[in-house]
Motif scaffolding. Structure first.
Motif, PDB file in Angstrom:
ATOM      1  N   TRP A 187       0.766  -1.288   0.022  1.00  0.00           N
ATOM      2  CA  TRP A 187       0.003   0.174  -0.035  1.00  0.00           C
ATOM      3  C   TRP A 187       0.878   1.500   0.075  1.00  0.00           C
ATOM      4  N   ARG A 188       1.791   1.261   0.652  1.00  0.00           N
ATOM      5  CA  ARG A 188       2.783   2.628   0.687  1.00  0.00           C
ATOM      6  C   ARG A 188       3.459   2.897  -0.584  1.00  0.00           C
ATOM      7  N   ARG A 189       3.866   1.654  -1.138  1.00  0.00           N
ATOM      8  CA  ARG A 189       4.414   1.794  -2.608  1.00  0.00           C
ATOM      9  C   ARG A 189       3.453   2.535  -3.411  1.00  0.00           C
ATOM     10  N   ASP A 190       2.550   1.837  -3.435  1.00  0.00           N
ATOM     11  CA  ASP A 190       1.146   2.310  -4.202  1.00  0.00           C
ATOM     12  C   ASP A 190       0.644   3.830  -3.905  1.00  0.00           C
ATOM     13  N   LEU A 191       0.867   4.200  -2.711  1.00  0.00           N
ATOM     14  CA  LEU A 191       0.312   5.477  -2.528  1.00  0.00           C
ATOM     15  C   LEU A 191       1.505   6.458  -2.875  1.00  0.00           C
ATOM     16  N   ARG A 192       2.693   6.329  -2.826  1.00  0.00           N
ATOM     17  CA  ARG A 192       3.759   6.756  -3.309  1.00  0.00           C
ATOM     18  C   ARG A 192       3.938   7.014  -4.720  1.00  0.00           C
ATOM     19  N   ASP A 193       3.507   5.906  -5.556  1.00  0.00           N
ATOM     20  CA  ASP A 193       3.333   5.941  -7.079  1.00  0.00           C
ATOM     21  C   ASP A 193       2.247   6.934  -7.235  1.00  0.00           C
ATOM     22  N   LEU A 202      -3.239  22.309 -11.304  1.00  0.00           N
ATOM     23  CA  LEU A 202      -3.139  21.839  -9.995  1.00  0.00           C
ATOM     24  C   LEU A 202      -4.354  21.153  -9.593  1.00  0.00           C
ATOM     25  N   ALA A 203      -5.675  21.623 -10.080  1.00  0.00           N
ATOM     26  CA  ALA A 203      -6.861  20.715  -9.823  1.00  0.00           C
ATOM     27  C   ALA A 203      -6.968  19.353 -10.727  1.00  0.00           C
ATOM     28  N   LEU A 204      -6.357  19.560 -11.847  1.00  0.00           N
ATOM     29  CA  LEU A 204      -6.176  18.511 -12.531  1.00  0.00           C
ATOM     30  C   LEU A 204      -5.291  17.170 -11.978  1.00  0.00           C
ATOM     31  N   ALA A 205      -4.119  17.812 -11.214  1.00  0.00           N
ATOM     32  CA  ALA A 205      -3.478  16.735 -10.660  1.00  0.00           C
ATOM     33  C   ALA A 205      -3.840  16.216  -9.330  1.00  0.00           C
ATOM     34  N   VAL A 206      -4.583  16.989  -8.623  1.00  0.00           N
ATOM     35  CA  VAL A 206      -5.354  16.554  -7.380  1.00  0.00           C
ATOM     36  C   VAL A 206      -6.538  15.641  -7.922  1.00  0.00           C
ATOM     37  N   LEU A 207      -7.139  15.952  -9.015  1.00  0.00           N
ATOM     38  CA  LEU A 207      -8.269  14.964  -9.411  1.00  0.00           C
ATOM     39  C   LEU A 207      -7.688  13.547  -9.687  1.00  0.00           C
ATOM     40  N   LEU A 208      -6.481  13.648 -10.502  1.00  0.00           N
ATOM     41  CA  LEU A 208      -5.827  12.433 -10.802  1.00  0.00           C
ATOM     42  C   LEU A 208      -5.362  11.587  -9.479  1.00  0.00           C
ATOM     43  N   PHE A 209      -4.906  12.409  -8.508  1.00  0.00           N
ATOM     44  CA  PHE A 209      -4.481  11.576  -7.005  1.00  0.00           C
ATOM     45  C   PHE A 209      -5.860  11.141  -6.368  1.00  0.00           C
ATOM     46  N   VAL A 210      -6.667  11.832  -6.609  1.00  0.00           N
ATOM     47  CA  VAL A 210      -8.023  11.028  -6.075  1.00  0.00           C
ATOM     48  C   VAL A 210      -8.404   9.752  -6.791  1.00  0.00           C
ATOM     49  N   VAL A 211      -8.449  10.052  -7.852  1.00  0.00           N
ATOM     50  CA  VAL A 211      -8.919   8.650  -8.678  1.00  0.00           C
ATOM     51  C   VAL A 211      -7.980   7.574  -8.440  1.00  0.00           C
ATOM     52  N   LEU A 212      -6.617   7.804  -8.325  1.00  0.00           N
ATOM     53  CA  LEU A 212      -5.593   6.803  -8.140  1.00  0.00           C
ATOM     54  C   LEU A 212      -5.326   6.407  -6.903  1.00  0.00           C
ATOM     55  N   TYR A 213      -5.926   7.030  -5.922  1.00  0.00           N
ATOM     56  CA  TYR A 213      -5.562   6.736  -4.333  1.00  0.00           C
ATOM     57  C   TYR A 213      -5.706   5.279  -4.227  1.00  0.00           C
ATOM     58  N   PRO A 214      -5.011   4.492  -3.652  1.00  0.00           N
ATOM     59  CA  PRO A 214      -5.178   2.984  -3.196  1.00  0.00           C
ATOM     60  C   PRO A 214      -5.953   2.846  -2.128  1.00  0.00           C
ATOM     61  N   ALA A 215      -6.741   1.934  -2.225  1.00  0.00           N
ATOM     62  CA  ALA A 215      -7.546   1.624  -0.831  1.00  0.00           C
ATOM     63  C   ALA A 215      -6.644   0.691   0.094  1.00  0.00           C
ATOM     64  N   ARG A 216      -6.463   1.135   1.415  1.00  0.00           N
ATOM     65  CA  ARG A 216      -5.810   0.597   2.186  1.00  0.00           C
ATOM     66  C   ARG A 216      -6.624  -0.984   2.812  1.00  0.00           C
ATOM     67  N   VAL A 217      -6.483  -1.922   2.558  1.00  0.00           N
ATOM     68  CA  VAL A 217      -6.829  -3.222   2.992  1.00  0.00           C
ATOM     69  C   VAL A 217      -6.199  -3.914   4.075  1.00  0.00           C
ATOM     70  N   ARG A 218      -7.011  -3.986   5.159  1.00  0.00           N
ATOM     71  CA  ARG A 218      -6.573  -4.696   6.398  1.00  0.00           C
ATOM     72  C   ARG A 218      -7.325  -5.956   6.852  1.00  0.00           C
ATOM     73  N   ALA A 219      -6.837  -6.726   7.439  1.00  0.00           N
ATOM     74  CA  ALA A 219      -7.923  -7.744   8.028  1.00  0.00           C
ATOM     75  C   ALA A 219      -7.330  -8.323   9.608  1.00  0.00           C
ATOM     76  N   GLY A 220      -8.313  -8.905  10.083  1.00  0.00           N
ATOM     77  CA  GLY A 220      -8.083  -9.460  11.542  1.00  0.00           C
ATOM     78  C   GLY A 220      -9.040 -10.574  11.609  1.00  0.00           C
ATOM     79  N   GLU A 221      -9.039 -11.175  12.670  1.00  0.00           N
ATOM     80  CA  GLU A 221      -9.838 -12.189  13.033  1.00  0.00           C
ATOM     81  C   GLU A 221     -11.303 -11.943  12.839  1.00  0.00           C
ATOM     82  N   GLY A 222     -11.959 -12.559  11.743  1.00  0.00           N
ATOM     83  CA  GLY A 222     -13.342 -12.084  11.449  1.00  0.00           C
ATOM     84  C   GLY A 222     -13.909 -10.829  10.932  1.00  0.00           C
ATOM     85  N   TRP A 223     -12.883 -10.146  10.296  1.00  0.00           N
ATOM     86  CA  TRP A 223     -13.144  -8.973   9.378  1.00  0.00           C
ATOM     87  C   TRP A 223     -12.163  -8.632   8.425  1.00  0.00           C
TER      88      TRP A 223
END
Length: 179
Positions: A22-28, A59-80
């Motif tokens: 995830w951190r690498r994807d966010l950096r990208d 700048l607005a276009l770059a921010v829009l690209l960031f929002v579109v490409l923002y990676p979801a942070r996936v986490r899991a624990g016991e039962g969720w």
């Protein structure tokens, strides 16, 4: 409030697995948005058409690209399992799943639903590249299957399991030099 609100209102316990890339994807994502902004500003400057308004537009276009490409942070624990985007986090009880579906399209998506109304949509590649995350989801989904709540999705889970096993075997072969 009902059962659904109580179960999903509680913060999840400690995450035993998470997306290691995830951190690498966010950096990208930052790099892509930044590169677009710099490229547009340089082109404007070199052509002599740069104005403050055009700079704000780029700048607005770059921010829009960031929002579109923002990676979801996936986490899991016991039962969720949770997926956190820019604005909100969605959680699903993996030990109480009712359905798991894989959606094909431009980008593959995996949709998990639980009996409490929770719904999470993730990229199956996250599970494939993070075996510990897959193991957590697989173990809990087996509980759902055994209890009879998981009525739709055993095939989708089996396909993901086969893909994880194939990728893991390929990695072992590459590391050991047996390609």
């Amino acid at each position: 409030m009902g059962r659904r609100d109580d179960a999903h209102a509680q913060a999840p316990a400690h995450a035993s697995a998470h997306d290691r890339l995830w951190r690498r994807d966010l950096r990208d994502t930052f790099r892509c948005a930044g590169a677009l902004l710099v490229l547009l500003l340089v082109v404007d400057h070199l052509t002599g058409h740069f104005t403050l308004w055009r700079g704000a537009l780029w700048l607005a276009l770059a921010v829009l690209l960031f929002v579109v490409l923002y990676p979801a942070r996936v986490r899991a624990g016991e039962g969720w399992l949770s997926s956190r985007g820019l604005l909100r986090e969605r959680r699903v009880r993996t030990d109480r799943l009712v359905s798991v579906r894989c959606l094909d399209g431009i980008s593959q998506r995996m949709v998990l639903r639980d009996e409490l109304g929770g719904r999470v949509e993730i990229d199956p590649a996250v599970l494939v590249t993070n075996p510990d995350l897959w193991h957590r989801v697989s173990e809990d989904s087996r509980r759902s299957l055994a209890s009879g709540t998981l009525t739709c999705g055993a095939t989708a889970l089996r396909r993901i399991a086969e893909r994880v096993e194939r990728e893991t075997a390929e990695t072992v072969f590459k590391v050991s030099g047996l390609e």
